[in-house]
Design a protein around this motif. Structure first.
Motif, short mmCIF file in Angstrom:
data_model
loop_
_atom_site.label_atom_id
_atom_site.label_comp_id
_atom_site.label_asym_id
_atom_site.label_seq_id
_atom_site.Cartn_x
_atom_site.Cartn_y
_atom_site.Cartn_z
N LEU A 1 11.42 -4.68 -13.53
CA LEU A 1 10.08 -5.06 -13.05
C LEU A 1 10.17 -6.11 -11.95
O LEU A 1 9.41 -6.05 -10.98
CB LEU A 1 9.23 -5.56 -14.21
CG LEU A 1 7.75 -5.26 -14.12
CD1 LEU A 1 7.48 -3.78 -13.95
CD2 LEU A 1 7.02 -5.78 -15.33
N GLY A 2 11.09 -7.04 -12.07
CA GLY A 2 11.24 -8.06 -11.03
C GLY A 2 11.66 -7.47 -9.70
O GLY A 2 11.08 -7.78 -8.66
N THR A 3 12.65 -6.60 -9.72
CA THR A 3 13.11 -6.01 -8.46
C THR A 3 12.11 -5.03 -7.89
O THR A 3 11.92 -4.97 -6.67
CB THR A 3 14.48 -5.32 -8.62
OG1 THR A 3 14.40 -4.33 -9.65
CG2 THR A 3 15.58 -6.31 -8.93
N GLN A 4 11.46 -4.27 -8.75
CA GLN A 4 10.49 -3.28 -8.25
C GLN A 4 9.27 -3.97 -7.65
O GLN A 4 8.76 -3.53 -6.61
CB GLN A 4 10.07 -2.32 -9.37
CG GLN A 4 11.18 -1.41 -9.84
CD GLN A 4 11.73 -0.55 -8.72
OE1 GLN A 4 11.00 0.02 -7.92
NE2 GLN A 4 13.04 -0.45 -8.64
N THR A 5 8.78 -5.02 -8.27
CA THR A 5 7.61 -5.71 -7.71
C THR A 5 8.00 -6.44 -6.43
O THR A 5 7.24 -6.44 -5.45
CB THR A 5 6.98 -6.69 -8.72
OG1 THR A 5 7.99 -7.59 -9.21
CG2 THR A 5 6.34 -5.96 -9.89
N ALA A 6 9.19 -7.04 -6.41
CA ALA A 6 9.63 -7.72 -5.18
C ALA A 6 9.78 -6.72 -4.04
O ALA A 6 9.36 -6.99 -2.91
CB ALA A 6 10.95 -8.45 -5.44
N SER A 7 10.36 -5.56 -4.33
CA SER A 7 10.53 -4.58 -3.26
C SER A 7 9.19 -4.01 -2.83
O SER A 7 8.96 -3.77 -1.64
CB SER A 7 11.50 -3.47 -3.67
OG SER A 7 10.97 -2.69 -4.71
N ALA A 8 8.26 -3.80 -3.77
CA ALA A 8 6.93 -3.29 -3.40
C ALA A 8 6.21 -4.30 -2.49
O ALA A 8 5.59 -3.91 -1.49
CB ALA A 8 6.09 -3.02 -4.65
N LEU A 9 6.33 -5.57 -2.81
CA LEU A 9 5.71 -6.59 -1.97
C LEU A 9 6.40 -6.65 -0.60
O LEU A 9 5.73 -6.77 0.42
CB LEU A 9 5.75 -7.95 -2.66
CG LEU A 9 4.90 -8.08 -3.92
CD1 LEU A 9 5.18 -9.40 -4.63
CD2 LEU A 9 3.43 -7.93 -3.62
N GLY A 10 7.71 -6.53 -0.60
CA GLY A 10 8.45 -6.54 0.67
C GLY A 10 8.09 -5.35 1.55
O GLY A 10 7.89 -5.50 2.76
N PHE A 11 7.98 -4.16 0.94
CA PHE A 11 7.57 -2.97 1.71
C PHE A 11 6.17 -3.14 2.25
O PHE A 11 5.87 -2.75 3.39
CB PHE A 11 7.66 -1.70 0.86
CG PHE A 11 9.06 -1.19 0.68
CD1 PHE A 11 9.89 -0.96 1.77
CD2 PHE A 11 9.55 -0.92 -0.58
CE1 PHE A 11 11.18 -0.48 1.62
CE2 PHE A 11 10.84 -0.44 -0.76
CZ PHE A 11 11.66 -0.22 0.34
N ALA A 12 5.28 -3.72 1.44
CA ALA A 12 3.89 -3.92 1.88
C ALA A 12 3.85 -4.86 3.08
O ALA A 12 3.13 -4.61 4.05
CB ALA A 12 3.04 -4.46 0.74
N VAL A 13 4.64 -5.91 3.05
CA VAL A 13 4.71 -6.84 4.17
C VAL A 13 5.20 -6.11 5.42
O VAL A 13 4.62 -6.24 6.51
CB VAL A 13 5.64 -8.04 3.85
CG1 VAL A 13 5.97 -8.84 5.10
CG2 VAL A 13 4.99 -8.94 2.79
N ALA A 14 6.28 -5.33 5.27
CA ALA A 14 6.83 -4.60 6.42
C ALA A 14 5.83 -3.59 6.98
O ALA A 14 5.69 -3.46 8.21
CB ALA A 14 8.11 -3.89 6.01
N GLU A 15 5.11 -2.89 6.12
CA GLU A 15 4.13 -1.90 6.58
C GLU A 15 2.98 -2.56 7.33
O GLU A 15 2.55 -2.07 8.36
CB GLU A 15 3.60 -1.09 5.40
CG GLU A 15 4.63 -0.11 4.84
CD GLU A 15 4.16 0.57 3.57
OE1 GLU A 15 3.06 0.26 3.06
OE2 GLU A 15 4.93 1.42 3.06
N VAL A 16 2.49 -3.67 6.79
CA VAL A 16 1.37 -4.36 7.45
C VAL A 16 1.84 -4.89 8.80
O VAL A 16 1.13 -4.77 9.81
CB VAL A 16 0.82 -5.50 6.56
CG1 VAL A 16 -0.13 -6.40 7.34
CG2 VAL A 16 0.11 -4.91 5.35
N ARG A 17 3.04 -5.45 8.86
CA ARG A 17 3.57 -5.95 10.15
C ARG A 17 3.74 -4.81 11.14
O ARG A 17 3.46 -4.97 12.33
CB ARG A 17 4.90 -6.65 9.93
CG ARG A 17 4.73 -8.07 9.49
CD ARG A 17 5.82 -8.96 10.09
NE ARG A 17 5.51 -10.32 9.76
CZ ARG A 17 6.10 -11.02 8.80
NH1 ARG A 17 7.04 -10.48 8.08
NH2 ARG A 17 5.74 -12.26 8.57
N ALA A 18 4.21 -3.65 10.67
CA ALA A 18 4.43 -2.51 11.56
C ALA A 18 3.11 -1.98 12.11
O ALA A 18 3.03 -1.58 13.27
CB ALA A 18 5.17 -1.40 10.83
#
Length: 155
Positions: free
Chosen positions: A65-82
Motif C-alpha cells: 500500500l505504501g509503494t502503490q500510493t506513493a507511485s500513484a501520487l508520483g504518476f499524478a504529479v507527472a501527468e499534471v505537469r505534462a
C-alpha cells in the motif's frame, strides 16, 4: 454474460481488488495493534510475539500500500505537469486527477500508519520490530509526499 454485465465487471473489477487489499491491510494491522495495546509485559515476555503469518502479511501489505500510493501520487504529479506545465501545476490539480480508490488507500495508509507511529512512541518496549519498521516507513512516505506539498510555486 450480457454486454451490460461485462461492462459492469470491467469497471468494477479493479475497484473491488483495491477494496479487498485495503480491507485486508486494515484488518492485519488492526490485529497487530490490538495485540500490542492489550499486551501486558512480564519478565518472561517483555514484548509481543506475533505469529509469522501475521508478520509477513502485515509487512507485505504495508509495503504494497505504501509503494502503490506513493507511485500513484508520483504518476499524478507527472501527468499534471505534462498536461499543464509548471505554470498550471498545483497540489489541487494533482488531487483532482486521483481516483477514489487512491484517496481511500492514502487515507487508510495514513490512518493505520499514524496509529502504528503512536504505538511505536507510546508502547515501544512492548512493540515488535514490525511496528517500528512500519512507523519509520510512514515517516519516509510523509517526507516523500512533502516534496510536492511544500514545493515552491515559482510565482
Amino acid at each position: 454474460m450480457t454486454s451490460t454485465g461485462a461492462n459492469w465487471l470491467q469497471k468494477a473489477l479493479f475497484p473491488i481488488i483495491a477494496g479487498v487489499i485495503i480491507l485486508v491491510f486494515v484488518g492485519a494491522w488492526a490485529a497487530v495493534l490490538i495485540q500490542v495495546w492489550s499486551f501486558i509485559p512480564s519478565e518472561e515476555a517483555p514484548a509481543v510475539v506475533l505469529g509469522d503469518g501475521l508478520v509477513v502479511a502485515a509487512g507485505v501489505l504495508a509495503t504494497t500500500l505504501g509503494t502503490q500510493t506513493a507511485s500513484a501520487l508520483g504518476f499524478a504529479v507527472a501527468e499534471v505537469r505534462a498536461i499543464k506545465g509548471d505554470s498550471g501545476f498545483s497540489v489541487v490539480a494533482v488531487a483532482q486527477s486521483l481516483r477514489i480508490e487512491t484517496y481511500v488507500a492514502v487515507f487508510a495508509y495514513l490512518a493505520i500508519g499514524l496509529a502504528v507511529f503512536a504505538t511505536w512512541l507510546f508502547r515501544e518496549s512492548a512493540a515488535p520490530e514490525l511496528v517500528n519498521a512500519f512507523a519509520l516507513s510512514l515517516l519516509g512516505w510523509l517526507i516523500g509526499a512533502s516534496g510536492v506539498i511544500f514545493k515552491p510555486t515559482g510565482e
